[in-house]
Motif scaffolding. Structure first.
Motif, mmCIF file in Angstrom:
data_model
loop_
_atom_site.group_PDB
_atom_site.id
_atom_site.type_symbol
_atom_site.label_atom_id
_atom_site.label_comp_id
_atom_site.label_asym_id
_atom_site.label_seq_id
_atom_site.Cartn_x
_atom_site.Cartn_y
_atom_site.Cartn_z
ATOM 1 N N UNK A 199 0.843 -1.209 0.000
ATOM 2 C CA UNK A 199 0.000 0.000 0.000
ATOM 3 C C UNK A 199 0.875 1.255 0.000
ATOM 4 N N UNK A 200 1.911 1.255 0.831
ATOM 5 C CA UNK A 200 2.785 2.433 0.928
ATOM 6 C C UNK A 200 3.547 2.635 -0.385
ATOM 7 N N UNK A 201 4.059 1.545 -0.947
ATOM 8 C CA UNK A 201 4.822 1.664 -2.198
ATOM 9 C C UNK A 201 3.919 2.184 -3.308
ATOM 10 N N UNK A 202 2.690 1.704 -3.345
ATOM 11 C CA UNK A 202 1.755 2.129 -4.391
ATOM 12 C C UNK A 202 1.431 3.617 -4.253
ATOM 13 N N UNK A 203 1.142 4.042 -3.025
ATOM 14 C CA UNK A 203 0.825 5.467 -2.822
ATOM 15 C C UNK A 203 2.020 6.320 -3.227
ATOM 16 N N UNK A 204 3.212 5.892 -2.840
ATOM 17 C CA UNK A 204 4.396 6.696 -3.165
ATOM 18 C C UNK A 204 4.662 6.724 -4.674
ATOM 19 N N UNK A 205 4.374 5.612 -5.348
ATOM 20 C CA UNK A 205 4.536 5.580 -6.808
ATOM 21 C C UNK A 205 3.586 6.602 -7.454
ATOM 22 N N UNK A 216 -12.391 4.985 -5.883
ATOM 23 C CA UNK A 216 -12.610 3.871 -4.947
ATOM 24 C C UNK A 216 -11.516 2.817 -4.935
ATOM 25 N N UNK A 217 -11.092 2.378 -6.125
ATOM 26 C CA UNK A 217 -10.095 1.300 -6.191
ATOM 27 C C UNK A 217 -8.824 1.692 -5.462
ATOM 28 N N UNK A 218 -8.346 2.887 -5.751
ATOM 29 C CA UNK A 218 -7.098 3.355 -5.134
ATOM 30 C C UNK A 218 -7.277 3.529 -3.625
ATOM 31 N N UNK A 219 -8.425 4.083 -3.245
ATOM 32 C CA UNK A 219 -8.652 4.291 -1.807
ATOM 33 C C UNK A 219 -8.804 2.961 -1.079
ATOM 34 N N UNK A 220 -9.519 2.011 -1.684
ATOM 35 C CA UNK A 220 -9.731 0.711 -1.033
ATOM 36 C C UNK A 220 -8.408 0.025 -0.731
ATOM 37 N N UNK A 221 -7.506 0.041 -1.703
ATOM 38 C CA UNK A 221 -6.278 -0.737 -1.527
ATOM 39 C C UNK A 221 -5.223 0.028 -0.715
ATOM 40 N N UNK A 222 -5.438 1.337 -0.480
ATOM 41 C CA UNK A 222 -4.366 2.109 0.157
ATOM 42 C C UNK A 222 -4.710 2.677 1.536
ATOM 43 N N UNK A 223 -5.874 2.336 2.092
ATOM 44 C CA UNK A 223 -6.231 2.891 3.421
ATOM 45 C C UNK A 223 -5.092 2.687 4.417
ATOM 46 N N UNK A 224 -4.535 1.497 4.430
ATOM 47 C CA UNK A 224 -3.539 1.175 5.453
ATOM 48 C C UNK A 224 -2.199 1.888 5.225
ATOM 49 N N UNK A 225 -2.054 2.558 4.067
ATOM 50 C CA UNK A 225 -0.827 3.332 3.854
ATOM 51 C C UNK A 225 -0.776 4.527 4.810
#
Ligand SMILES: NC(=O)c1ccc[n+]([C@@H]2O[C@H](COP(=O)([O-])OP(=O)(O)OC[C@H]3O[C@@H](n4cnc5c(N)ncnc54)[C@H](O)[C@@H]3O)[C@@H](O)[C@H]2O)c1
Ligand SMILES: O=C(O)C(=O)C[C@]1(C(=O)O)C=C[C@@H](O)C=C1
Length: 364
Positions: free
Chosen positions: A193-199, A216-225
Motif C-alpha cells: 500500500x505504501x509503495x503504491x501510494x508513493x509511486x 474507490x479502487x485506489x482508496x480501497x487498496x491504500x487505506x492502510x498506507x
C-alpha cells in the motif's frame, strides 16, 4: 479484592483493551504513561481508572500487565519488569504485531513466579493514539496467543478468560508461525500500500490529475498506507527476514504480470483474476475474521440529498438493524453506490426484500 490490570502504552490497542476492561466488576485498570500529558489525557478521556508515570506503581501489585507500546520498545519494558518484585502469579502479555523476538526475549529473562504469554489481537486501524481507541475494536476478531512451552495451563486459561471481555476469538499459535503468516497477510499488504501510494505521488508531482481522479479502487487498496510510521518501522524491521522472503515472492508475482502483459496473454490475465476472486470470496467474510464480519448489500442510489436518512428510516421502521452505511463513488449528478452493512444475516435478507420492493437495484 480487585484484579489489577496495568496497561503500558494506552494508545489505539492499549486504550481499546482498557475500555474493554474498565467498569467490569472486580477489575481496575491502571494506565502507564511515559509523558505527564499522556497520563492526563488517559484520565480525561475516561479510558483508565488510574494513570501513573511510575513503572513500579503500575506494575508492582498488578495481576495482569499488558505491554502495548511499539514493537521496538517491548523488550526494554519486559527487561525492566523482570527486575521488579512483581506479584507472584502475575501474567505479562503484549500486543505486538510480531511474536518471535519478544517470545525469545522472555525465555532469556528470569521471571520467577511470573508468566509471560505473547499476544496479538488481529484487529486495528490506520489510526493511532488513545483518541482512536474503541471498546468494540476486537469484537469478533481473532486474538493470537503464543504461550511458551512450560507455561502453566492455569495461567493461559486465566488470560484467555480475561480476554473474553474483548469478545475476540482466541487462537493459539507458535510465535514463528505467527510471524510467517501475519507477515504475509498484514505486513506485506502494508508495504505494498505504501509503495503504491508513493509511486502515484511521484506521478502526481508532475500532474495533479492523478490525485484528482484517484477513486474507490485506489482508496480501497491504500487505506492502510496512512498507518503510523513508527509502529510500522518497528514491525517491519522486527520481521525483516520474513519480509525479505515475502518481497522476493512478491517480485515474482509482479514479474508474472509483466510477462502476461508483454506476451498479450489475455487468458492468463483472466485466469489470474478468476483465481484471486475465488480465493478472496472464500475468506471468512461473514464469520469471525480479519475482514469485518458484516453482511453487506450494495444498492444503486440517485444523487439526492437526504437519501441515506430516507433509507435508514425505511429500514428502521421495519425493525431492521443497520450497522453501517457508506456511499461509494458518489459524484455530482451521477448515481452512486451505497453499501449497507448488517451484523445479522437475517437483517440483510429482510433489507434486500424491502429495498427490492421499493424498486432499488440491490447487489449482494
Ligand atoms: N495499529 C494496529 O492496527 C495494531 C493492531 C494490533 C497490534 N498492534 C500493536 O500494538 C502496539 C501498539 O500499537 P498502537 O497501534 O496501539 O500504537 P499507538 O501509537 O496508538 O500506541 C502506542 C502507545 O505506546 C506509547 N509509546 C510510544 N512510544 C513509546 C515509547 N518510546 N516508550 C513508551 N511508550 C511509548 C504511546 O504513548 C502510545 O500510548 C504495537 O506493538 C503494534 O504492533 C497494532
Ligand atoms: O485494519 C487495519 O488498519 C490494520 O492494519 C489492522 C492490522 C492488519 O493488518 O490486519 C494491522 C496490524 C496488526 O498487527 C493487526 C491488524
Amino acid at each position: 479484592m480487585t484484579t489489577k490490570i496495568a496497561i503500558f502504552g494506552v494508545g489505539l490497542i492499549g486504550g481499546s483493551l482498557a475500555l474493554c476492561f474498565k467498569g467490569k466488576e472486580g477489575l481496575t485498570v491502571v494506565g502507564h504513561a511515559h509523558r505527564p500529558e499522556s497520563a492526563t489525557k488517559y484520565l480525561n478521556r475516561g479510558v483508565v481508572d488510574q494513570a501513573t508515570l511510575s513503572l513500579e506503581e503500575a506494575a508492582l501489585d498488578a495481576d495482569y500487565i499488558f505491554l502495548c507500546v511499539p514493537v521496538g520498545r517491548l523488550e526494554d519494558y519486559l527487561q525492566q519488569l523482570s527486575k521488579l518484585p512483581l506479584k507472584p502469579g502475575c501474567i505479562i502479555t503484549d500486543v505486538g504485531s510480531t511474536k518471535a523476538s519478544i517470545a525469545a526475549c522472555a525465555l532469556t529473562l528470569d521471571l520467577p513466579g511470573v508468566h509471560f504469554i505473547g499476544g496479538h489481537p488481529m484487529a486495528g486501524s490506520e489510526r493511532s493514539g488513545v483518541e482512536a481507541a474503541s471498546s468494540l475494536l476486537f469484537e469478533n476478531a481473532y486474538y493470537v496467543l503464543t504461550p511458551p512451552p512450560g507455561v502453566p495451563e492455569a495461567a493461559y486459561q486465566a488470560l484467555e478468560s480475561l480476554l473474553l471481555h474483548t469478545r475476540a476469538q482466541i487462537v493459539r499459535l507458535e510465535p514463528e508461525r505467527h510471524d510467517e503468516i501475519v507477515g504475509a497477510i498484514s505486513h506485506l499488504p502494508h508495504i505494498i500500500a505504501v509503495a503504491l501510494v508513493n509511486q502515484i505521488q511521484a506521478y502526481d508531482n508532475s500532474d495533479s490529475l492523478y490525485s484528482t481522479l484517484a477513486a474507490g479502487g485506489f482508496r480501497d487498496i491504500t487505506r492502510i498506507a496512512s498507518s503510523d510510521p513508527i509502529i510500522w518501522r518497528d514491525i517491519l524491521l522486527n520481521n525483516r527476514s520474513v519480509m525479505l522472503r515475502l518481497l522476493k515472492d512478491w517480485n515474482d508475482e509482479v514479474a508474472s504480470f509483466i510477462h502476461l502483459l508483454e506476451s498479450g496473454d489475455g487468458e492468463g490475465i483472466e485466469s489470474a483474476f478468476h483465481e484471486a476472486n475465488h480465493f478472496r470470496s472464500q475468506l471468512p467474510e461473514r464469520r469471525k475474521g480479519m475482514i469485518a464480519p458484516l453482511f453487506d448489500l450494495h444498492i444503486d442510489v440517485p444523487d439526492h440529498p437526504g437519501i441515506i436518512g430516507r433509507i435508514a428510516t425505511e429500514l428502521g421502521d421495519q425493525g431492521i438493524n443497520l450497522s453501517n452505511v457508506q456511499i461509494i463513488e458518489s459524484r455530482e449528478d451521477v448515481p452512486g453506490i451505497m453499501r449497507l452493512s448488517f451484523r445479522q444475516e437475517n437483517d440483510m435478507e429482510r433489507a434486500k426484500v424491502l429495498l427490492q420492493e421499493n424498486d432499488y437495484t440491490v447487489y449482494m
